[in-house]
Design a protein around this motif. Sequence first.
Motif, mmCIF file in Angstrom:
data_model
loop_
_atom_site.group_PDB
_atom_site.id
_atom_site.type_symbol
_atom_site.label_atom_id
_atom_site.label_comp_id
_atom_site.label_asym_id
_atom_site.label_seq_id
_atom_site.Cartn_x
_atom_site.Cartn_y
_atom_site.Cartn_z
ATOM 1 N N PRO A 1 40.244 33.619 29.841
ATOM 2 C CA PRO A 1 38.944 34.268 30.053
ATOM 3 C C PRO A 1 39.072 35.787 30.047
ATOM 4 O O PRO A 1 40.135 36.335 30.357
ATOM 5 N N PHE A 2 37.991 36.440 29.696
ATOM 6 C CA PHE A 2 37.984 37.909 29.637
ATOM 7 C C PHE A 2 38.289 38.481 31.023
ATOM 8 O O PHE A 2 37.805 37.993 32.033
ATOM 9 N N ALA A 3 39.077 39.556 31.054
ATOM 10 C CA ALA A 3 39.416 40.330 32.261
ATOM 11 C C ALA A 3 40.462 39.655 33.140
ATOM 12 O O ALA A 3 40.729 40.133 34.229
ATOM 13 N N LEU A 4 41.065 38.554 32.683
ATOM 14 C CA LEU A 4 42.124 37.926 33.450
ATOM 15 C C LEU A 4 43.435 38.661 33.229
ATOM 16 O O LEU A 4 43.868 38.847 32.093
ATOM 17 N N ILE A 5 44.061 39.102 34.319
ATOM 18 C CA ILE A 5 45.328 39.823 34.250
ATOM 19 C C ILE A 5 46.441 38.870 34.673
ATOM 20 O O ILE A 5 46.407 38.302 35.770
ATOM 21 N N GLY A 6 47.440 38.664 33.813
ATOM 22 C CA GLY A 6 48.530 37.747 34.131
ATOM 23 C C GLY A 6 49.404 38.258 35.256
ATOM 24 O O GLY A 6 49.457 39.461 35.544
ATOM 25 N N LYS A 7 50.100 37.333 35.926
ATOM 26 C CA LYS A 7 50.962 37.704 37.061
ATOM 27 C C LYS A 7 52.378 37.153 36.949
ATOM 28 O O LYS A 7 53.163 37.282 37.872
ATOM 29 N N ARG A 8 52.672 36.528 35.835
ATOM 30 C CA ARG A 8 53.978 35.874 35.737
ATOM 31 C C ARG A 8 55.118 36.849 35.467
ATOM 32 O O ARG A 8 56.260 36.569 35.769
ATOM 33 N N SER A 9 54.846 37.984 34.897
ATOM 34 C CA SER A 9 55.912 38.949 34.604
ATOM 35 C C SER A 9 55.309 40.347 34.537
ATOM 36 O O SER A 9 54.101 40.514 34.356
ATOM 37 N N TRP A 10 56.186 41.325 34.687
ATOM 38 C CA TRP A 10 55.750 42.727 34.564
ATOM 39 C C TRP A 10 55.108 42.958 33.217
ATOM 40 O O TRP A 10 54.063 43.589 33.115
ATOM 41 N N ARG A 11 55.703 42.438 32.150
ATOM 42 C CA ARG A 11 55.202 42.634 30.798
ATOM 43 C C ARG A 11 53.826 41.994 30.617
ATOM 44 O O ARG A 11 52.934 42.563 29.994
ATOM 45 N N GLU A 12 53.635 40.810 31.193
ATOM 46 C CA GLU A 12 52.364 40.132 31.050
ATOM 47 C C GLU A 12 51.256 40.894 31.765
ATOM 48 O O GLU A 12 50.128 40.983 31.269
ATOM 49 N N ARG A 13 51.547 41.450 32.932
ATOM 50 C CA ARG A 13 50.528 42.230 33.647
ATOM 51 C C ARG A 13 50.105 43.439 32.847
ATOM 52 O O ARG A 13 48.912 43.711 32.702
ATOM 53 N N ILE B 1 34.242 45.816 36.407
ATOM 54 C CA ILE B 1 34.862 45.648 37.729
ATOM 55 C C ILE B 1 34.564 44.266 38.297
ATOM 56 O O ILE B 1 35.445 43.580 38.835
ATOM 57 N N PHE B 2 33.306 43.832 38.163
ATOM 58 C CA PHE B 2 32.912 42.519 38.674
ATOM 59 C C PHE B 2 33.694 41.396 37.991
ATOM 60 O O PHE B 2 34.218 40.495 38.659
ATOM 61 N N LEU B 3 33.777 41.452 36.665
ATOM 62 C CA LEU B 3 34.494 40.409 35.937
ATOM 63 C C LEU B 3 35.974 40.404 36.277
ATOM 64 O O LEU B 3 36.597 39.346 36.413
ATOM 65 N N TRP B 4 36.566 41.593 36.436
ATOM 66 C CA TRP B 4 37.985 41.673 36.788
ATOM 67 C C TRP B 4 38.240 41.051 38.164
ATOM 68 O O TRP B 4 39.170 40.261 38.338
ATOM 69 N N ARG B 5 37.374 41.372 39.120
ATOM 70 C CA ARG B 5 37.543 40.820 40.469
ATOM 71 C C ARG B 5 37.341 39.307 40.470
ATOM 72 O O ARG B 5 38.085 38.560 41.120
ATOM 73 N N GLU B 6 36.335 38.835 39.737
ATOM 74 C CA GLU B 6 36.046 37.407 39.714
ATOM 75 C C GLU B 6 37.173 36.622 39.070
ATOM 76 O O GLU B 6 37.593 35.576 39.574
ATOM 77 N N ARG B 7 37.689 37.132 37.936
ATOM 78 C CA ARG B 7 38.739 36.398 37.227
ATOM 79 C C ARG B 7 40.043 36.354 38.016
ATOM 80 O O ARG B 7 40.764 35.365 37.969
ATOM 81 N N ASN B 8 40.365 37.447 38.709
ATOM 82 C CA ASN B 8 41.669 37.551 39.330
ATOM 83 C C ASN B 8 41.677 37.166 40.802
ATOM 84 O O ASN B 8 42.751 37.053 41.400
ATOM 85 N N SER B 9 40.525 36.985 41.419
ATOM 86 C CA SER B 9 40.469 36.554 42.822
ATOM 87 C C SER B 9 40.874 35.093 42.961
ATOM 88 O O SER B 9 41.252 34.646 44.037
ATOM 89 N N GLN B 10 40.804 34.315 41.869
ATOM 90 C CA GLN B 10 41.135 32.896 41.911
ATOM 91 C C GLN B 10 42.649 32.655 41.885
ATOM 92 O O GLN B 10 43.095 31.550 42.110
#
Length: 443
Positions: A183-195, A431-440
Amino acid sequence: MRYWYKIHRWIGFICLLFFLLLCLTGLPLLFKTEIHDFNLLDKENMHPASDYGQIWREVDAGEKLVKEGYSGKSIRSISVQPDEGRILFRVQDKDSNKPVAARLSMGGEQLAYYPSDHTLQPWHQEKVKYPWLAEFMHEMHRLHMYLGMGKGGMVFLGFMCFLSLVSVVSGCVLYGPFMRRSPFALIGKRSWRERWFGWHKFLGIATAVWAIILCFSGVVIVIFSLSYGLYIQDSKTAVKDYWQSAPAAGKHLSLAEAKTFVMEAFPDDVILSLDLPDRRQSPAAYIFYITPATENPLDFLGQLVFIPDRKGMEPQYFTKPLPDYLFFAGYMLKLHIHNHELLILKILWALLDIALIFVILSGLLGWLRKGEKIERSSVATPSLNRPTASTWKWPGILAGLSLLGLVLPLYGTVGEFAGTIAWLAVALLSIFLWRERNSQGNA
């Protein structure tokens, strides 16, 4: 898609440093008016603004003062800055043969005349609090416009703008395949490179329309400047042919007479500037640069009107209309420069600029560490499968709002207000989409 991936990587790498330079130098230039006013030492004695008609009526008094105070100089061109209440006289030594033209800012030195208090002084001699700040802003302007290397530097930067445009567009082409399962605005957390790559995709697509318009308009501005120079040369050639059989000059036409004639012959236009006749050449003529009074006068945009430097005959003029494509180029210049006059718009543009700087740097870091072993889902070569419509839902909405934010401020106070709302919507929605996607969570 693999070819687009290679184009994005290699073209982005080639133009990276210059794209970054344009972003960094453009950031302080957004606030050049505010910085200039802050740096003035004597704000109370700032000269009041005027309008084009009134300030040109004061030119005769300024001309007299220049002749009295600088008897060894000759006036070569005159331009006005009504917002600053200032008339600029470009002068040179009477025995100099160097070409001087107001619109092309070539040669000579400039004297500033202020009708409000009848003072004359060399331009750029304002008293400032911090001379280093004034010099810094001057250098930022030189680097942003032409790398401090004149016309050749301007053409080179124009080419870098074109490559930057290709880089941004290719990134947009790749966005769909890359985000087919995310989904749009989802920031990965599995690796430094992915973030970092997640931020690169998110901010890259959020600023894409703004970056595309600025890159494209930057290319057009360079073409505009070169084409306008050709228009000036073609007009001067055409007027020589037109007046080839004209009788030799008797008495010379005065500046006041030529100016009055043009203002009466073109009552719906304003004079941007004029070049005075070089009486060592034949035929000598006053060259006026005019534009419709209803439009916001733009740098370099002015139709040439030639007035022969002679009396004893019915006044006449020669003019060559501007090519239609120059009006389109003028509109692109507005999109690049004149659509963020409000302070709130400048702040929002600064945030966009900073976000784009982050996109460039994150792309560079991804390039430098491209040999690391990474999660295949994060930055692998994009899938050839077609992205779904939902992939483009939010990017499409942000793109539409960005276009409104760019275009609406060109249309008066109401447009500026509406454009501000559009850009605020872009920021708040992102900002809203980023918070919504990554709060989960994204373990």
